[in-house]
Design an enzyme around this catalytic site. Structure first.
Site, PDB file in Angstrom:
ATOM      1  N   HIS A 121       0.754  -1.139   0.086  1.00 18.87           N
ATOM      2  CA  HIS A 121       0.091  -0.031   0.027  1.00 18.87           C
ATOM      3  C   HIS A 121       0.858   1.267   0.022  1.00 18.87           C
ATOM      4  O   HIS A 121       2.019   1.187   0.700  1.00 18.87           O
ATOM      5  CB  HIS A 121      -0.935  -0.093   1.071  1.00 18.87           C
ATOM      6  CG  HIS A 121      -1.761   0.898   1.351  1.00 18.87           C
ATOM      7  ND1 HIS A 121      -1.552   2.575   1.844  1.00 18.87           N
ATOM      8  CD2 HIS A 121      -3.154   0.882   1.304  1.00 18.87           C
ATOM      9  CE1 HIS A 121      -2.909   2.980   1.839  1.00 18.87           C
ATOM     10  NE2 HIS A 121      -3.742   1.924   1.530  1.00 18.87           N
ATOM     11  N   ASP A 198       3.000  -4.399   8.255  1.00 20.82           N
ATOM     12  CA  ASP A 198       1.838  -3.561   7.972  1.00 20.82           C
ATOM     13  C   ASP A 198       0.521  -4.637   8.034  1.00 20.82           C
ATOM     14  O   ASP A 198       0.396  -5.315   7.125  1.00 20.82           O
ATOM     15  CB  ASP A 198       1.808  -3.033   6.561  1.00 20.82           C
ATOM     16  CG  ASP A 198       0.499  -2.192   6.215  1.00 20.82           C
ATOM     17  OD1 ASP A 198      -0.529  -2.287   6.959  1.00 20.82           O
ATOM     18  OD2 ASP A 198       0.321  -1.711   5.073  1.00 20.82           O
ATOM     19  N   GLN A 201      -4.581  -4.901   6.977  1.00 19.87           N
ATOM     20  CA  GLN A 201      -5.584  -5.935   6.493  1.00 19.87           C
ATOM     21  C   GLN A 201      -5.582  -7.283   7.189  1.00 19.87           C
ATOM     22  O   GLN A 201      -6.455  -8.120   6.806  1.00 19.87           O
ATOM     23  CB  GLN A 201      -5.359  -6.192   4.964  1.00 19.87           C
ATOM     24  CG  GLN A 201      -5.755  -4.885   4.023  1.00 19.87           C
ATOM     25  CD  GLN A 201      -6.967  -4.419   4.186  1.00 19.87           C
ATOM     26  OE1 GLN A 201      -7.889  -5.060   4.469  1.00 19.87           O
ATOM     27  NE2 GLN A 201      -7.088  -3.077   3.667  1.00 19.87           N
ATOM     28  N   LYS A 224     -10.618  -0.348  10.463  1.00 19.96           N
ATOM     29  CA  LYS A 224     -11.107  -1.408   9.422  1.00 19.96           C
ATOM     30  C   LYS A 224     -11.093  -2.903  10.449  1.00 19.96           C
ATOM     31  O   LYS A 224     -11.429  -3.798   9.973  1.00 19.96           O
ATOM     32  CB  LYS A 224      -9.660  -2.010   8.993  1.00 19.96           C
ATOM     33  CG  LYS A 224      -9.334  -0.843   7.800  1.00 19.96           C
ATOM     34  CD  LYS A 224      -8.232  -1.491   6.898  1.00 19.96           C
ATOM     35  CE  LYS A 224      -7.382  -0.351   6.356  1.00 19.96           C
ATOM     36  NZ  LYS A 224      -8.172   0.377   5.068  1.00 19.96           N
ATOM     37  N   CYS A 361      -4.741   2.507  -3.663  1.00 21.56           N
ATOM     38  CA  CYS A 361      -3.533   3.014  -3.049  1.00 21.56           C
ATOM     39  C   CYS A 361      -2.588   2.018  -3.406  1.00 21.56           C
ATOM     40  O   CYS A 361      -1.774   2.012  -2.394  1.00 21.56           O
ATOM     41  CB  CYS A 361      -3.666   3.263  -1.672  1.00 21.56           C
ATOM     42  SG  CYS A 361      -4.830   4.556  -1.057  1.00 21.56           S
TER      43      CYS A 361
END
Lengths: 406, 145
Positions: A121, A198, A201, A224, A361
């Site tokens: 991302h 990261d 997600q 999220k 993104c």
């Protein structure tokens, strides 16, 4: 878990959009919020809104207890050793920027390497581009396999003893690929680099264990995972955080302030300058309670089933291209014939179905996929197979509609 | 086929015709105004070249990538501004902008095909698609003033 029952706890989902019952398939962009989270926020603002870590009044103590209580919930949620390793941030982007700006700037020199992947991302690309420019370090990319997955052989070949930082997303927001973080971390450590994850997600969808992954930093966002916007987390190993300088300076993060010199509070507060995101943290705590009550393993299993069902149903639509590996998290990114994804998304919206369309993104990944944009349907604990059936019907209609207008 | 009517107000036949058969697609080789413009949130991209002489747009071409609305709008825009003075083109752009925002617009000017884009104003998420090429044109012409 029963997704239909879970769904009842999300008031926003019980509405019609453009005259059709809403099917929300954009949780990878942001999730909806359940009643326990909405109620926790309301309770905070109605009953004990106050600043934390200062003053001696009763409301201040209640707010501080709730804020620090949320930190302990986060610690348990990702199995960190100590709450000193849990820093509240505005979100994943801020957290990754903090690592780049503080750890990166202090530890990178000319000739050093930062290693990321083609699927990242923008928030896990640009902070590294910037710190590379500032320090003279080189930014390197781990290539992708044809199906969009990462091979450990490529990781081995890209990471060298000159690599100081490896930063990889755990789950791709476009491909749905689930990356072997533990193995990548092992390769990073063998070469003397730190491992940054990261988890934007992955944290909402699967059980995380930072000690088991043995990552050095891990970042995720509350919004999220059923929590409000504006709250996120940076996890860092204590020994690393201890030696790092704060990125923001001001109130709340100081120990002693003189005319020309100041000292910082201990961890984690030295990284939380200014009045912190109190309501956001409390909302995140409530979201964690909610997700853990249902069970992260149950959520992961439910989404796995949905993803496999979606793959099966969507691949049956002629002219529909699906991106990413078969083994994937709960999202499907696709294109439909020559119909531009914006046009697909507009027609789906007219059918009450919310999907994301665009570059997500991830422009370098779009380039790798050789597309300018894609459409994406992403699932969460409140989605059902019926939602996917509605998507499939609407996509077939979209196809027919555009063959008609063309 | 029977789909919702609101969609038919967006995807008018004229729009689809411009999308499938774009007018003035390409790059001028004798341009004196060149503008690249992106819509960073969605990835749409327009590359506009114009030849401006004595305050008049003699020729215009566009290249780009994007959805039916952004590409058809670019096609219609180049068609509309060719032969116009800078002032006339900017006035047209103002009319278009008012039209997109659902405001009352000067209807004394013949808009031709552009009229078909009126339906976009009912789809707020798509207005930026329609205005991309126009913004590029405005930017390019302002640099000539």
């Amino acid at each position: 878990m029963n997704a239909k029952e879970v769904r009842q706890l999300f008031p926003i989902l019980a509405q019609e959009v453009n005259g059709k019952p809403l099917v929300y398939l954009d949780s990878a962009a942001t999730s909806q919020k359940p009643l326990p989270v909405i109620e926790a926020l309301e309770k905070y603002y109605r009953e004990y809104n106050s600043n934390v870590h200062r003053g001696v009044h009763t409301l201040g103590t209640k707010a501080t207890d709730a804020y620090e209580g949320a930190r302990e919930k986060v610690r348990k949620f990702i199995n960190a050793k100590s709450t000193q390793e849990i820093i509240f941030t505005r979100g994943t982007t801020t957290a990754l920027n903090m690592v780049a700006a503080s750890y990166g700037r202090a530890n990178l020199r000319e000739g050093d390497e930062i290693v990321i992947t083609y699927m990242e991302h923008h928030s896990n690309i640009i902070p590294w581009q910037q710190v590379a420019k500032q320090t003279g370090a080189t930014l390197k990319y781990i290539p992708l396999q044809a199906d969009g997955s990462i091979s450990l052989t490529d990781v081995e070949q890209t990471v060298t003893p000159n690599t100081k930082i490896v930063s990889v997303m755990q789950v791709s927001n476009v491909l749905g690929a689930i990356n072997p973080i533990k193995q990548i971390a092992e390769i990073a450590h063998r070469n003397g680099a730190v491992m940054v994850v990261d988890a934007a997600q992955s944290a909402p969808h699967m059980k995380l264990d930072v000690q088991n992954l043995d990552c050095d930093f891990l970042a995720f966002s509350g919004h999220k995972m059923c929590a409000p916007t504006g709250i996120g987390v940076l996890y860092g190993k204590r020994a690393l955080l201890e030696q790092m300088e704060p990125v923001e300076f001001g109130g709340e993060m100081i120990d002693f302030v003189g005319l020309y010199e100041s000292t910082w509070k201990e961890l984690p507060w030295k990284f939380e300058g200014g009045t912190p995101i109190i309501a956001g943290a409390i909302g995140l705590g409530a979201a964690i309670d909610f997700l853990e009550e249902i069970g992260l393993d149950n959520i992961a299993a439910h989404e796995h089933k949905l993803a496999q069902y979606a793959l099966e149903q969507l691949s049956a639509i002629e002219g529909l291209t699906i991106y990413g590996p078969k083994q994937r998290a709960g999202l499907v990114t696709f294109n439909l014939d020559d119909v531009h994804p914006h046009d697909v998304a507009t027609v789906l919206d007219a059918e009450g179905i919310a999907v994301r369309a665009g570059h997500h993104c991830a422009q370098p990944l779009m380039k790798w996929l050789n597309v300018t944009a894609t459409a994406r349907a992403s699932f969460y604990l409140y989605n059902t197979e019926e939602d996917i059936d509605r998507l499939v019907v609407a996509l077939k209609k979209t196809k027919e509609y555009f063959s008609h207008v063309f | 086929m029977s789909f919702n009517n609101p969609l038919d107000t967006l995807y008018r036949q004229v729009i689809m015709d411009h999308y499938k058969n774009p007018r003035n697609r390409g790059v001028l080789d004798d341009e004196n105004v060149e503008i690249n413009m992106n819509n960073p949130t969605c990835g749409d991209r327009v590359h506009l070249t114009m030849k401006v002489e004595d305050g008049k747009i003699v020729d215009a071409k566009f290249e780009g990538e994007g959805c039916s609305i952004s590409m058809s709008s670019a096609s219609m825009m180049t068609q509309a501004i060719k032969g116009k003075t800078i002032e006339e083109a900017l006035m047209l752009s103002q009319i278009f902008s008012d039209m997109m925002r659902g405001k009352a617009y000067d209807d004394s000017v013949d808009l031709g095909d552009i009229e078909a884009l009126q339906g976009v104003s009912k789809f707020p998420a798509r207005i930026k698609c329609a205005t991309l090429a126009w913004k590029a044109m405005e930017k390019g012409l302002h640099s000539q003033q």
